[in-house]
Structure formats: structure tokens, C-alpha cells
Design a protein around this motif. Sequence first.
Motif, PDB file in Angstrom:
ATOM      1  N   LEU A 238       0.897  -1.594  -0.017  1.00 13.18           N
ATOM      2  CA  LEU A 238      -0.054  -0.651   0.386  1.00 13.18           C
ATOM      3  C   LEU A 238       0.514   1.217   0.308  1.00 13.18           C
ATOM      4  O   LEU A 238       0.830   1.913  -0.567  1.00 13.18           O
ATOM      5  CB  LEU A 238      -1.436  -0.127   1.399  1.00 13.18           C
ATOM      6  N   VAL A 239       1.991   1.506   1.103  1.00 13.88           N
ATOM      7  CA  VAL A 239       3.252   2.509   0.945  1.00 13.88           C
ATOM      8  C   VAL A 239       3.202   2.450  -0.530  1.00 13.88           C
ATOM      9  O   VAL A 239       3.611   3.921  -1.027  1.00 13.88           O
ATOM     10  CB  VAL A 239       4.050   2.237   2.119  1.00 13.88           C
ATOM     11  N   VAL A 242       1.063   3.950  -3.388  1.00 12.71           N
ATOM     12  CA  VAL A 242       0.817   5.341  -3.210  1.00 12.71           C
ATOM     13  C   VAL A 242       2.375   6.527  -3.369  1.00 12.71           C
ATOM     14  O   VAL A 242       2.122   6.934  -3.574  1.00 12.71           O
ATOM     15  CB  VAL A 242       0.295   6.004  -1.414  1.00 12.71           C
ATOM     16  N   LEU A 243       3.259   5.870  -2.664  1.00 14.17           N
ATOM     17  CA  LEU A 243       4.245   6.171  -3.791  1.00 14.17           C
ATOM     18  C   LEU A 243       5.298   6.829  -5.236  1.00 14.17           C
ATOM     19  O   LEU A 243       4.923   7.645  -5.469  1.00 14.17           O
ATOM     20  CB  LEU A 243       5.517   6.240  -2.527  1.00 14.17           C
ATOM     21  N   TRP A 244       4.610   5.476  -5.140  1.00 12.99           N
ATOM     22  CA  TRP A 244       4.499   5.263  -6.860  1.00 12.99           C
ATOM     23  C   TRP A 244       3.504   6.356  -7.638  1.00 12.99           C
ATOM     24  O   TRP A 244       3.997   6.549  -8.392  1.00 12.99           O
ATOM     25  CB  TRP A 244       4.569   3.799  -7.526  1.00 12.99           C
ATOM     26  N   GLY A 245       2.331   5.967  -7.498  1.00  5.83           N
ATOM     27  CA  GLY A 245       1.878   6.566  -7.795  1.00  5.83           C
ATOM     28  C   GLY A 245       1.438   8.388  -7.923  1.00  5.83           C
ATOM     29  O   GLY A 245       1.780   8.916  -8.655  1.00  5.83           O
ATOM     30  N   LEU A 246       2.212   8.856  -6.422  1.00  6.24           N
ATOM     31  CA  LEU A 246       2.687  10.142  -6.401  1.00  6.24           C
ATOM     32  C   LEU A 246       4.177  10.592  -7.635  1.00  6.24           C
ATOM     33  O   LEU A 246       4.165  11.251  -8.365  1.00  6.24           O
ATOM     34  CB  LEU A 246       3.409  10.630  -5.220  1.00  6.24           C
TER      35      LEU A 246
END
Length: 484
Positions: A238-239, A242-246
Motif C-alpha cells: 500500500l505504501v 501510494v509513493l509510486w502513484g505520486l
Amino acid sequence: MSAPTRTRRPGVIVAVLAFAGIASSITQTMVTPLIAQFPVIFSTSSANTAWIVTATLLAAAVAVPISGRLGDLFGKRRMILVLAVPLIVGGIVCAVAPTVEVMIVGRALQGIGSGMVPLGIALLRDVVPREKLSSSIATVSATLGVGGAIGIPLSAAVVEFAHWRVLFWAGSAITVLVVVAVWTLVPVLPPGARGQRFDWVGALGLAAGLVALILAISKGTEWGWSSWITLGLLGFALVVFVLWGLWETKTRDPLVDLRTTVRPRVLLTNIASIFVGFGMYASMLVMPQLLQLPAATGYGLGQSVLAAGLWMAPAGLMMLLLSPVGGRMTDARGPKFTLVVGVGILAVGYGVALLGMGSTWGLLVTGIVINSGVALAYGAMPALIMGVVPRSETAAANGFNTLMRSLGTTIGAAVIGVVLAQMTNPIGGVDVPSEEGFRVALIVGAGVSVVAAIVSACIPAHKGKTAAAAPSVKERELIRVATD
């Protein structure tokens, strides 16, 4: 705008790409008859040999979206040839594997080759005339089922009448033929995203997140869904996502353009793909077990591995026979209509299964109905994706869609595995799934298929010509030069 320039041999190219898809699919499914025998072959536990399958899933999940983007950057034909290398080498490694560890490495290499099918489908957009594109996409997509239909009984026959290592030598030999065919018959075309950079950070981030997620899903039953390692992997995934999407929204040349991915038509198609993958794989887990369980259980049909494969083979071949119908349906009514009809038939197939699970003929009909729905759905989803994404993102977007389907099959395997593991009967001192467990699994498959139909019905209609309909004037000229 004038009609797109045709390549000299579009039919030949489609046939070559279909051959490549069948070869890749056979490679992925041919270990099925060996799964139960691996602990004896390598003198180890079933928990250790389970990694042979898990390693393939992990490698495929990571390789498919990355190889798709590389295809956009450096050429789809080139990447198909590159992916053939780990298929060949991995087959040779498996053929000579002295230990389970070496076998795991070989299967991981072969998992990397899974990206051949989505790359082949994306390549069709560049070489096939508009009026033949839908049927061509459906044909190449159908190779996923055809390869399984051929691979499982063929593998079972080899295991029964020859040595299991022959499977992997033969698989490598077939892939060599694919390389020769692609090299000589598929034209070199200009990359759609030439000049852009490869997103190494995005690739590493996606790989890390996928490995954690798929490990947690595929091993959750064994490790315990509330265990610290399962929950830790899910939290880590999950973490990372999220960072990958940003990162993907800020970098200039992302691995996956999330701005395109969140378009309703693309987003809902990818969500539907997860449910379709689940719905398809649930039947693939239930039917072989019903066919092979001893008749003494009262609901098993007592078939050998080879016989079970032969009973299931017509269902896979139905995908190839029905693919032209799906293509014509897409041309007439659009890919959304074809997808909704396909997943509707998939749901009906589970109803047939509940009525016919007590006989071999009933399961034969079940497989034909379910795979008919899968054939329509699998041909429609790439058409939906390629109809709206830019040409420079065709392979990456199609690879991401394939990843969503694979994620659905992984989730399906985990959920159905839990259902069958919790509902058992003791037979000869061994717990086997109960008849009620199989019924619940089929009901779950039907429910998921209905959800897929609802999501598919919510996909917005595309206004105007699809992006896949025809190349631009400049692209047509480049294609003409490349194929003359």
C-alpha cells in the motif's frame, strides 16, 4: 483522411502473433499436471514446490507492464524477440534442473516471457487495417485459452507416456520457432514513444509493490491472513503504491501514465478486467478437481490427469472458434457491448456448472459456455483500451490491462483456495474439498461475474473514431516504408 496503408501480409502477421501467444500460453500452463508430482520429483515438501508456481506469477506480474513500456520505447517486435530469450533459457534450465531451487529460477525466467501476448496485441494496432483490427485482436487474445487447452492435455500425455523433462525441451524448441517466425515475417516498425525516457524509478516501485502484494495474496492461506508477514507485505504494498502513484504523476515520461489510466473508459475497463480474471480462474480451479477426485467421494468423477485435460480441451478451442464472432460483434456494436455480453455468458456458465457438476458431459458444456464468455471479454478489453489511449502508450496500457487480469486470477486463486480449504471431507485419511465447498466456489464465481457485468455496463461510450482505428498520415507513411 484516407484509409490506412496496409502491410503486405496482415493475415500472416496475425497468424505469427497468434502462434507466439499460443507458445507463451503453453509454457505457462504446461506444469499443471506436474504440480502434484513435484514434491516427489525433487524430494521436498509441497510448500517448497509451491514456489515454482509463485515465482512464475511474480515474474509475469513484474515483466508484463515493464515490457509493454519498453515495447513503446524501443519497438514491440524487438521486445517480443527479447522476451523469447528468457522463455527459451528458462525452459532449458527447467529441463536440466537437479533441485527445486533451480526449477524455481527456470520458471521465473519463463514467467518473464508472459509479456509476449499483450505486446502482440498492441502490435496489431500498427499493422492491421481498421476493418480487420477487432477480429485480429480477438484472435490473438484467444490464444491465452487455446494454449491452455492444448498445453494441459499435451503435458499430461507427455508426463504419462514419456519423461517430464521433455516438456521443457519441447517448449524451448517451440519458442525458437516463434523467434524465427517473428524475425522473418513481422516487419520492423518505428517505436510509438521514440525519444522518451524509460522510467527506472517507476519500474522499480511498481515491481516492489507487485511482489509484496502478490506474495501476500498467494501465500496468505499458508502463512495466515492475520500473520505479521502477510499484513506487513500488504501494508508495504500500500505504501509503495501510494509513493509510486505520486512519482508517476510528476515524472515527465512515466512508466504508466496515470492520467490516461484514470479516464473512466480505461479505469472501468481495468476494474472489470480484475473481476473477469477472477471469474475465469475460479472455474479453472474447480473443474479439474471435480474431474479428478475419486468416484468414491460421491461427487468426484474419477478421471485421470490426461482424461481431465481432454474433457477440458474443447472449452479452450471454443475461444479460438468464437474470436471472429467477437470481432464482428465489436465492429457492429462496439467493444463495450461485446464485453458486457461476454461476462454475462460467463455468469450463465456458472449456473450451468451448478446443474452439471455431477457428470463429465455437464462439465464439458460448462467449460464451453464459460470460455465462450471469456473469449468475447478477452477480445473486447484490449479494444476498449486501445480505442482511447495515445499510440505512444499502446503497449504499456495493454500490458497494464493484462496485469489487472492477472491480479484478478491471483485473487481468485486465493479466495477459492480458502473456500475449498475450509469446506472439506475426510477421504482415506486425507481432507479433500467437499461437494458443498465446490458449490460455494461456483456461486462465488457467478457473483463475481455478475459484478464484472455491472462494471462493464458502466463503461462510458466512446464518441467518435477510436484511436486504434487508423494511424496518422505520418505514421502510415512510416509503416508503409517499413513494410515495403
